[in-house]
Design an enzyme around this catalytic site. Structure first.
Site, PDB file in Angstrom:
ATOM      1  N   SER A  37      27.659 -47.144  31.866  1.00  0.00           N
ATOM      2  CA  SER A  37      26.812 -45.975  32.159  1.00  0.00           C
ATOM      3  C   SER A  37      26.797 -45.728  33.658  1.00  0.00           C
ATOM      4  O   SER A  37      26.960 -46.664  34.447  1.00  0.00           O
ATOM      5  CB  SER A  37      25.377 -46.239  31.700  1.00  0.00           C
ATOM      6  OG  SER A  37      24.764 -47.208  32.544  1.00  0.00           O
ATOM      7  N   ASP A  38      26.612 -44.471  34.062  1.00  0.00           N
ATOM      8  CA  ASP A  38      26.256 -44.270  35.460  1.00  0.00           C
ATOM      9  C   ASP A  38      24.892 -44.942  35.627  1.00  0.00           C
ATOM     10  O   ASP A  38      24.180 -45.201  34.646  1.00  0.00           O
ATOM     11  CB  ASP A  38      26.210 -42.781  35.833  1.00  0.00           C
ATOM     12  CG  ASP A  38      26.232 -42.591  37.363  1.00  0.00           C
ATOM     13  OD1 ASP A  38      26.026 -43.585  38.105  1.00  0.00           O
ATOM     14  OD2 ASP A  38      26.454 -41.451  37.825  1.00  0.00           O
ATOM     15  N   TRP A  39      24.561 -45.219  36.874  1.00  0.00           N
ATOM     16  CA  TRP A  39      23.363 -46.032  37.138  1.00  0.00           C
ATOM     17  C   TRP A  39      22.088 -45.295  36.704  1.00  0.00           C
ATOM     18  O   TRP A  39      21.643 -44.365  37.370  1.00  0.00           O
ATOM     19  CB  TRP A  39      23.335 -46.409  38.615  1.00  0.00           C
ATOM     20  CG  TRP A  39      24.006 -47.734  38.899  1.00  0.00           C
ATOM     21  CD1 TRP A  39      23.442 -48.770  39.616  1.00  0.00           C
ATOM     22  CD2 TRP A  39      25.287 -48.214  38.469  1.00  0.00           C
ATOM     23  NE1 TRP A  39      24.321 -49.848  39.639  1.00  0.00           N
ATOM     24  CE2 TRP A  39      25.448 -49.542  38.956  1.00  0.00           C
ATOM     25  CE3 TRP A  39      26.315 -47.679  37.699  1.00  0.00           C
ATOM     26  CZ2 TRP A  39      26.581 -50.308  38.704  1.00  0.00           C
ATOM     27  CZ3 TRP A  39      27.454 -48.441  37.458  1.00  0.00           C
ATOM     28  CH2 TRP A  39      27.576 -49.728  37.951  1.00  0.00           C
ATOM     29  N   GLY A  40      21.570 -45.689  35.563  1.00  0.00           N
ATOM     30  CA  GLY A  40      20.362 -45.044  35.055  1.00  0.00           C
ATOM     31  C   GLY A  40      20.648 -43.897  34.109  1.00  0.00           C
ATOM     32  O   GLY A  40      19.765 -43.094  33.823  1.00  0.00           O
ATOM     33  N   ALA A  41      21.868 -43.804  33.601  1.00  0.00           N
ATOM     34  CA  ALA A  41      22.221 -42.670  32.730  1.00  0.00           C
ATOM     35  C   ALA A  41      21.804 -42.872  31.276  1.00  0.00           C
ATOM     36  O   ALA A  41      21.916 -41.955  30.473  1.00  0.00           O
ATOM     37  CB  ALA A  41      23.724 -42.413  32.782  1.00  0.00           C
TER      38      ALA A  41
END
Ligand code: BGC
Length: 756
Positions: free
Chosen positions: A233-237
């Site tokens: 995931s993108d960071w916090g996606a």
């Protein structure tokens, strides 16, 4: 992949449910969780695309805390302008080597989203407005990084073209532009270079979060493209972890503090998540541990070191190649280093370089060289300097401008450094004009001394219309990384010959840009109303004036193109060859660009589309034969009705040249297409029946027979004018008209004949 008995992948059956779940999310900001009992190691993932941003302490993903020094290569806006996969592969290798030396298992890049609007806040991190150029360059970077045993992370998958509301916005895009523009670059990189990881983006696509889009992460990425790596995931996606896991999101980053691991365990226990889904994700994490094992061990043994000087030299080479000479009236450039007259260098960016953008890609450079010092080192004459403006300040400062006027008046030649203000991840730009302080300075300096070359430092394009007619020469310096200063000086004084080409159009006005009315959307939705017509696809189709077209870039030498020839390739694509000659007196690179279109196509198509290119280095007087393959896949269009790629057969117009508006040679190439004959039904139109090889004769016979018997409607359907009036009617509708020759019996007979 290592398949020795110690392979981590073999350990899956011995892991508990909890251990498997724990593998699929981060331990902290940058590392994955180990399973100590089973000997599964933690893996370190760090940014980013143009340099390794390894944070020793104070972790964050938006570039706030310092990181360990690393070579800052030119960001993608610069690298994209090189149009040179070979150079980018070497930059990738260097990035991989630095990551490897730092014990990094995955480098979070390259970023390859399409520059949909010049307002996109992260355009400086992306390569181009064109998917073929993006895909070729992205694949080279990935191959280079992974040659060092370090995984790349292809990001941000997908359709992440703005920063505004980026964690929620839904990019609402039709099937064809989605496939042909926004996914094509990803498809090319995945199929050509197999990145070990792909990073899903924050946004939604047609209403579905990328992080939980099974169609995107599984059906397309793995099913269609054959991706074998891991999706992070993108960071916090992550929106819903269990849903994401089921959709194909293997690893959540950063740590969720164990919360989402527990959700996964719970879901398996209560039967809402099949344990096999978790096994698949955990196996992919273990596979990544295997793929990156050798590099980790090398770092632990202290055997992975890199040569910082050599990497700085490579950063310098890449910076030189990134610079685009936009304009050069009467050979104003290069400046003569031995000329006697004083040189005035104006603009703070000459002394304090603007060499990278803000956010997660921010690199702490191993060294930083400015253009002012490099110009002083190269020019024999006296060099005076005036800052002219304060970076970050939009309002003109009178005292600084007065000082700059003084410097310009007393000089023979002026080098004026201008550019955009900070561009960063997290927010979009609000315009493309130069800051007011730079505009006023420009006017004042030009009034004082018209012998002025402008050097631009910017991540996204800036408007040049309105001022570039007043200057003899303009260098587009993008953001050039830590060695941008000397690279700029070398180009100014002719020690290097500029060879960059625009990977994005410089539009005349922001209002002319294709996404102008649809950016950045509202209420968390953005409609990609321009469809396929992104960048030059739009400007060229509309024959609009632009300041500098896609692919444009001048050189201190001249190149002649001749002898365009084409043959078919084994895969049904087109191979072209061109003779390129350096007709000037300096060595230099030419970038040969091949565009196609299909006149009379049944599909909506841009006026021309880049399908291949090649960078070629030529000594003065040298001629080389350049060969470019246009892949069948790249010539294909997405058929939204059939839900697959098809190649439309026909006589393609092939245009080969030095920019999308500088076509030097063209040819017509016959391409055999896919069979697109649709089965006929009674819902098909009269014209469709007539065009069909079996249907045409069959229906003509029915109509002619009825007409001969005096049926007036049949006569109308035979008459050319009648056909053009009602030829678009389906047979069932024609059959319903009173007196129609297409009786139920006739229709049945026709269907029988075409189904044989
Ligand atoms: C960015 C990514 C980056 C990640 C980790 C996110 O905010 O969108 O590009 O790799 O942070 O720093």
């Amino acid at each position: 992949m290592i398949t020795s008995p110690e392979s981590h992948a073999d350990k899956l059956p011995s892991l508990s449910l909890e251990e498997k779940a724990s593998l699929t999310s981060g331990a902290d900001f940058w590392t994955t969780k180990p399973v100590p009992g089973a000997g599964v190691p933690p893996m370190l993932l760090t940014d980013g695309p143009h340099g390794v941003r390894r944070q020793a302490e104070g972790n964050d993903h938006v570039g706030l805390n310092a990181s360990v020094p690393a070579t800052c290569f030119p960001p993608a806006a610069g690298l994209g302008s090189t149009w040179d996969p070979e150079l980018l592969a070497r930059v990738g290798q260097a990035l991989g080597a630095e990551a490897r030396a730092g014990g990094v298992s995955v480098l979070l890049g390259p970023g390859i989203n399409i520059k949909r609007s010049p307002l996109g806040g992260r355009n400086f991190e992306y390569l181009s407005e064109d998917p073929v150029l993006t895909g070729e360059l992205g694949a080279a970077l990935v191959a280079g990084i992974q040659s060092q045993g370090v995984g790349a992370s292809l990001k941000h998958f997908a359709v992440n073209n703005q920063e505004n509301d980026r964690l929620r916005v839904s990019a609402d895009v039709d099937a064809r532009p989605l496939r042909e523009v926004y996914l094509r670059g990803f498809q090319k990189v995945v199929t050509a270079a197999q990145p070990w990881t792909v990073m899903c983006s924050y946004n939604r696509i047609n209403g579905v979060y990328a992080s939980e889009d099974a169609w995107l992460l599984t059906d397309v990425l793995r099913g269609e493209w054959g991706f074998t790596g891991l999706v992070v995931s993108d960071w916090g996606a992550v929106n819903d972890r269990v849903k994401g896991l089921a959709a194909g999101l293997d690893l959540e980053m950063p740590s969720s503090g164990g919360v989402t691991d527990a959700q996964i365990v719970e879901a398996v226990k209560d039967g809402t998540l099949d344990e096999a889904v978790l096994d698949t994700a955990a196996a992919r994490v273990l596979q990544l541990a295997d793929r990156t094992a050798e590099a980790r061990e090398a770092a632990e043994d202290g055997g992975a070191v890199y040569d910082a000087d050599a990497h700085h030299a490579l950063a310098l080479e890449a910076a030189r190649r990134s610079i685009v000479l936009l304009k050069n009236e009467d050979g104003f450039l290069p400046l003569d280093p031995d000329a006697a007259g004083r040189v005035a260098v104006i603009g703070e960016y000459a002394r304090t370089p603007r060499y990278q953008g803000g956010g997660s890609s921010l690199v702490n450079p191993t060294r930083l060289e400015n253009a002012l010092d490099a110009i002083r080192a190269l020019a024999s004459a006296e060099v005076v300097f005036a800052p002219g403006y304060t970076p970050g300040q939009d309002a003109p400062e009178e005292a600084l401008i007065a000082e700059a006027i003084e410097a310009a008046r007393g000089a023979e030649r002026v080098v004026l450094f201008l550019g955009s203000e900070l561009e960063s991840e997290g927010y979009d730009r609000t315009g493309i004009a130069l800051p007011a302080a730079h505009r006023d300075l420009l006017d004042a300096v030009l009034d004082a001394n018209p012998n002025t070359v402008v050097v631009l430092s910017n991540g996204g394009v800036v408007q040049t219309a309105g001022w570039d007619h007043r200057v003899p020469a303009v260098l587009e310096g993008w953001l050039l990384g830590q060695a941008g200063g000397p690279a700029t000086a070398e180009v100014l004084f002719g020690l290097a010959n500029p060879s960059g080409r625009l990977a994005e159009t410089v539009p005349a006005r922001l209002q002319d840009t294709p996404a102008y009315l649809d950016f950045p959307g509202e209420l968390s939705r953005v409609r990609y109303g321009e469809g396929l017509f992104v960048g030059y696809r739009y400007y060229d189709s509309r024959e609009m004036e632009v300041s500098y077209p896609f692919g444009h870039g001048l050189s201190y030498t001249t190149f002649a193109h001749a002898g365009l020839q084409t043959t078919a390739t084994a895969d049904g694509g087109v191979r072209l060859s061109v003779e390129v000659a350096n007709t000037g007196d300096r060595a230099g690179h030419e970038i040969v660009q091949a565009y196609t279109s299909l006149p009379g196509s049944a599909f909506t198509r841009p006026r021309r589309e880049l399908k291949g290119f090649a960078a070629v280095h030529l000594e003065p007087g040298q001629t080389k034969t350049v060969q470019i393959d246009l892949a069948r896949q790249d010539l294909s269009v997405w058929h939204a009705g059939l839900g697959r790629w098809i190649l439309e057969g026909g006589d393609y117009l092939l245009e080969v040249g030095a920019s999308s508006r500088d076509i030097r040679q063209s040819a017509t190439v016959r391409v055999d297409g896919d069979d697109l004959t649709q089965p006929l039904t009674t819902g098909s139109t009269l014209l469709e029946w007539l065009a069909h090889p079996a249907g045409g004769p069959a229906i003509t016979a029915v109509l002619e027979k009825a007409a001969a018997e005096g049926n007036q409607r049949a006569q109308l359907l035979i008459d050319p004018e009648g056909r053009s009036l009602i030829g678009s009617f389906p047979l069932t509708r024609l059959a319903a008209f009173p007196g129609s020759p297409l009786t139920p019996d006739a229709l049945e007979g026709l269907l029988r004949q075409v189904s044989r």
